[in-house]
Motif scaffolding. Structure first.
Motif, PDB file in Angstrom:
ATOM      1  N   GLN A 154       0.831  -1.202   0.000  1.00 47.38           N
ATOM      2  CA  GLN A 154       0.000   0.000   0.000  1.00 47.38           C
ATOM      3  C   GLN A 154       0.868   1.256   0.000  1.00 47.38           C
ATOM      4  OE1 GLN A 154      -3.458  -0.102  -0.172  1.00 47.38           O
ATOM      5  NE2 GLN A 154      -3.256   2.090  -0.571  1.00 47.38           N
ATOM      6  N   TRP A 155       1.999   1.220   0.687  1.00 50.87           N
ATOM      7  CA  TRP A 155       2.919   2.359   0.710  1.00 50.87           C
ATOM      8  C   TRP A 155       3.439   2.653  -0.695  1.00 50.87           C
ATOM      9  CZ3 TRP A 155       8.431   2.698   0.179  1.00 50.87           C
ATOM     10  CH2 TRP A 155       8.993   3.908   0.628  1.00 50.87           C
ATOM     11  N   PHE A 156       3.829   1.608  -1.414  1.00 47.03           N
ATOM     12  CA  PHE A 156       4.283   1.799  -2.789  1.00 47.03           C
ATOM     13  C   PHE A 156       3.140   2.301  -3.678  1.00 47.03           C
ATOM     14  CE2 PHE A 156       7.721  -1.131  -1.475  1.00 47.03           C
ATOM     15  CZ  PHE A 156       8.806  -0.430  -1.976  1.00 47.03           C
ATOM     16  N   PHE A 157       1.960   1.717  -3.520  1.00 45.77           N
ATOM     17  CA  PHE A 157       0.815   2.116  -4.336  1.00 45.77           C
ATOM     18  C   PHE A 157       0.475   3.585  -4.128  1.00 45.77           C
ATOM     19  CE2 PHE A 157      -3.773   2.725  -4.857  1.00 45.77           C
ATOM     20  CZ  PHE A 157      -3.953   2.282  -6.163  1.00 45.77           C
ATOM     21  N   ASN A 158       0.469   4.021  -2.853  1.00 46.78           N
ATOM     22  CA  ASN A 158       0.170   5.423  -2.556  1.00 46.78           C
ATOM     23  C   ASN A 158       1.220   6.358  -3.149  1.00 46.78           C
ATOM     24  OD1 ASN A 158      -2.074   4.595  -1.146  1.00 46.78           O
ATOM     25  ND2 ASN A 158      -1.120   4.758   0.872  1.00 46.78           N
ATOM     26  N   GLY A 159       2.440   5.860  -3.350  1.00 50.13           N
ATOM     27  CA  GLY A 159       3.496   6.652  -3.956  1.00 50.13           C
ATOM     28  C   GLY A 159       3.506   6.587  -5.469  1.00 50.13           C
ATOM     29  N   GLY A 160       2.500   5.929  -6.032  1.00 49.82           N
ATOM     30  CA  GLY A 160       2.403   5.848  -7.483  1.00 49.82           C
ATOM     31  C   GLY A 160       3.399   4.909  -8.115  1.00 49.82           C
ATOM     32  N   VAL A 161       3.829   3.913  -7.357  1.00 44.65           N
ATOM     33  CA  VAL A 161       4.873   3.002  -7.838  1.00 44.65           C
ATOM     34  C   VAL A 161       4.344   1.573  -7.855  1.00 44.65           C
ATOM     35  CG1 VAL A 161       7.129   2.013  -7.320  1.00 44.65           C
ATOM     36  CG2 VAL A 161       6.747   4.459  -7.019  1.00 44.65           C
ATOM     37  N   GLU A 162       4.645   0.872  -8.927  1.00 46.79           N
ATOM     38  CA  GLU A 162       4.343  -0.556  -8.991  1.00 46.79           C
ATOM     39  C   GLU A 162       5.649  -1.317  -8.785  1.00 46.79           C
ATOM     40  OE1 GLU A 162       2.511  -3.952 -12.017  1.00 46.79           O
ATOM     41  OE2 GLU A 162       2.490  -1.835 -12.566  1.00 46.79           O
ATOM     42  N   LEU A 163       5.740  -1.960  -7.622  1.00 46.20           N
ATOM     43  CA  LEU A 163       6.989  -2.626  -7.259  1.00 46.20           C
ATOM     44  C   LEU A 163       6.996  -4.065  -7.751  1.00 46.20           C
ATOM     45  CD1 LEU A 163       9.684  -2.576  -5.598  1.00 46.20           C
ATOM     46  CD2 LEU A 163       8.350  -3.607  -3.754  1.00 46.20           C
ATOM     47  N   LYS A 164       8.147  -4.484  -8.283  1.00 45.10           N
ATOM     48  CA  LYS A 164       8.365  -5.879  -8.632  1.00 45.10           C
ATOM     49  C   LYS A 164       9.574  -6.361  -7.829  1.00 45.10           C
ATOM     50  CE  LYS A 164       6.435  -5.569 -13.287  1.00 45.10           C
ATOM     51  NZ  LYS A 164       6.679  -5.753 -14.739  1.00 45.10           N
ATOM     52  N   PRO A 165       9.332  -6.953  -6.649  1.00 48.02           N
ATOM     53  CA  PRO A 165      10.461  -7.363  -5.804  1.00 48.02           C
ATOM     54  C   PRO A 165      11.302  -8.440  -6.466  1.00 48.02           C
ATOM     55  CG  PRO A 165       8.390  -8.259  -4.970  1.00 48.02           C
ATOM     56  CD  PRO A 165       8.025  -7.299  -6.059  1.00 48.02           C
ATOM     57  N   LYS A 166      12.587  -8.406  -6.144  1.00 44.99           N
ATOM     58  CA  LYS A 166      13.513  -9.406  -6.675  1.00 44.99           C
ATOM     59  C   LYS A 166      13.316 -10.759  -6.000  1.00 44.99           C
ATOM     60  CE  LYS A 166      15.554  -6.682  -9.559  1.00 44.99           C
ATOM     61  NZ  LYS A 166      15.329  -6.852 -11.008  1.00 44.99           N
ATOM     62  N   MET A 167      13.004 -10.706  -4.685  1.00 44.20           N
ATOM     63  CA  MET A 167      12.784 -11.929  -3.915  1.00 44.20           C
ATOM     64  C   MET A 167      11.722 -11.663  -2.869  1.00 44.20           C
ATOM     65  SD  MET A 167      16.587 -13.578  -3.313  1.00 44.20           S
ATOM     66  CE  MET A 167      17.492 -12.018  -3.322  1.00 44.20           C
ATOM     67  N   ALA A 168      11.057 -12.725  -2.412  1.00 47.07           N
ATOM     68  CA  ALA A 168      10.066 -12.620  -1.348  1.00 47.07           C
ATOM     69  C   ALA A 168      10.248 -13.811  -0.410  1.00 47.07           C
ATOM     70  CB  ALA A 168       8.648 -12.596  -1.907  1.00 47.07           C
ATOM     71  N   LEU A 169      10.343 -13.514   0.882  1.00 48.23           N
ATOM     72  CA  LEU A 169      10.553 -14.560   1.891  1.00 48.23           C
ATOM     73  C   LEU A 169       9.578 -14.346   3.051  1.00 48.23           C
ATOM     74  CD1 LEU A 169      13.634 -13.617   0.779  1.00 48.23           C
ATOM     75  CD2 LEU A 169      14.225 -15.622   2.129  1.00 48.23           C
ATOM     76  N   GLY A 170       9.382 -15.385   3.835  1.00 50.05           N
ATOM     77  CA  GLY A 170       8.477 -15.296   4.973  1.00 50.05           C
ATOM     78  C   GLY A 170       9.156 -15.021   6.286  1.00 50.05           C
ATOM     79  N   SER A 171      10.473 -14.954   6.307  1.00 53.48           N
ATOM     80  CA  SER A 171      11.225 -14.798   7.554  1.00 53.48           C
ATOM     81  C   SER A 171      12.000 -13.498   7.565  1.00 53.48           C
ATOM     82  CB  SER A 171      12.189 -15.976   7.737  1.00 53.48           C
ATOM     83  OG  SER A 171      13.174 -15.690   8.707  1.00 53.48           O
ATOM     84  N   VAL A 172      11.811 -12.690   8.610  1.00 57.76           N
ATOM     85  CA  VAL A 172      12.550 -11.439   8.725  1.00 57.76           C
ATOM     86  C   VAL A 172      14.045 -11.708   8.872  1.00 57.76           C
ATOM     87  CG1 VAL A 172      12.273 -11.279  11.233  1.00 57.76           C
ATOM     88  CG2 VAL A 172      12.646  -9.202   9.899  1.00 57.76           C
ATOM     89  N   GLU A 173      14.412 -12.763   9.560  1.00 62.04           N
ATOM     90  CA  GLU A 173      15.825 -13.091   9.724  1.00 62.04           C
ATOM     91  C   GLU A 173      16.453 -13.481   8.389  1.00 62.04           C
ATOM     92  OE1 GLU A 173      17.951 -12.846  12.289  1.00 62.04           O
ATOM     93  OE2 GLU A 173      16.355 -11.816  13.356  1.00 62.04           O
ATOM     94  N   ALA A 174      15.728 -14.236   7.580  1.00 61.94           N
ATOM     95  CA  ALA A 174      16.256 -14.618   6.268  1.00 61.94           C
ATOM     96  C   ALA A 174      16.419 -13.386   5.377  1.00 61.94           C
ATOM     97  CB  ALA A 174      15.318 -15.627   5.607  1.00 61.94           C
ATOM     98  N   ILE A 175      15.462 -12.469   5.443  1.00 57.98           N
ATOM     99  CA  ILE A 175      15.568 -11.237   4.656  1.00 57.98           C
ATOM    100  C   ILE A 175      16.802 -10.447   5.071  1.00 57.98           C
ATOM    101  CG2 ILE A 175      14.487  -9.002   4.196  1.00 57.98           C
ATOM    102  CD1 ILE A 175      11.775 -10.410   4.366  1.00 57.98           C
TER     103      ILE A 175
END
Length: 297
Positions: free
Chosen positions: A208-229
């Motif tokens: 939502q933060w990206f959307f409100n800024g008018g940006v369409e984000l395409k992340p390079k990776m997505a993970l479920g763990s904050v430690e892994a990120i």
């Protein structure tokens, strides 16, 4: 005062509070004759008239007002006594089943749980982690006693109490992807970004933060763990948006650089619990501890 019936005192205070015998009877799940009988027995035991009718409303006499003043202290003393005795009976101190997200479980709860354990060493606590929707459903199903979740959250029969705002920051490696002093959605989207996996409230808030800024984000990776990120960011594979509380350890501060987001981004954490939940001592103290969580890392 030997022989004074506390249920009769409670019935009297309800009649005064609600203004009628019938309303008090309904609130206490009794019949009106039963309430009248309890008040009569209480007046007989004390030897005074406690109530009178004024404009069709039951109001205390002078003697009733005196009893009302003492009734609050009596109830407080009884509650204090029961809490004190609960420390010696495992059934009263009880077990607390708490559900929350993985980030809160790792970075928010340990100091709180340490303090709670010192106060109630006999309290049994189990922690389950999951997305907000999973925790809320488990609380509704009574599979969990209480949840600490990211808003928005709610459901039939639930009480939701916001407790703190969790700020997000941009994070990069000290020798990795460069970030300016303040990071906008456009700036962040121009870098390789590692995000939380879809499905959780944390990802929804960032999207939502990206959307409100008018940006369409395409992340390079997505993970479920904050430690892994964090480990991938440290390795120079990209930057990320993380809760500031997750980057508070000395090792993280040495290897990672935090930058504030512009506009600022927060998630609101809240307690969810069933409205009909019986709050034994352990659960009451857990709620008190959650409401006292520090507002900043």
């Amino acid at each position: 005062m030997r022989g004074l019936n506390l249920d009769h005192v409670s019935a009297f205070t309800e009649v005064v509070r609600l203004g009628s015998f019938s309303a008090a009877a309904s609130h206490l799940n009794l019949t009106q004759p039963a309430i009248s009988q309890q008040i009569g027995q209480l007046e007989k035991r004390l030897g005074v008239h406690l109530l009178e009718r004024v404009a069709r409303r039951a109001t205390p006499t002078a003697a009733g007002s005196e009893l009302l003043d003492h009734a609050a202290r009596i109830n407080g003393a009884v509650a204090s006594l029961l809490d004190g005795l609960a420390r010696f009976t495992s059934g009263e101190v009880g077990r607390v089943r708490l559900g929350t997200g993985a980030t809160a479980a790792i970075f928010r709860l340990p100091p709180m749980l340490r303090s709670l354990r010192r106060k109630l060493p006999e309290l049994e606590i189990t922690i389950a982690t999951g997305n907000t929707s999973d925790v809320v459903k488990a609380v509704q199903d009574n599979a969990l006693d209480i949840g600490l979740v990211t808003l928005p959250a709610g459901g039939r029969g639930l009480e939701v109490t916001p407790v703190l705002d969790d700020e997000f920051v941009a994070v990069t490696a000290r020798d990795g992807v460069a970030l300016p002093q303040r990071v906008t959605p456009a700036v962040m989207a121009s870098r390789p970004v590692i995000m939380f996996e879809p499905g959780g409230q944390t990802r929804v808030i960032a999207d939502q933060w990206f959307f409100n800024g008018g940006v369409e984000l395409k992340p390079k990776m997505a993970l479920g763990s904050v430690e892994a990120i964090k480990r991938l960011v440290e390795a120079g594979l990209g930057c990320a948006i993380l809760p500031a509380v997750a980057v508070r350890e000395a090792g993280d501060r040495a290897n990672l650089v935090m930058r504030p987001l512009s506009p600022r981004l927060y998630r609101k954490l809240a307690i969810v619990i069933r409205r009909d939940k019986v709050l034994h001592l352990g659960l009451r103290e857990t709620i008190r501890a959650l409401k006292s969580l520090p507002k900043a890392p």
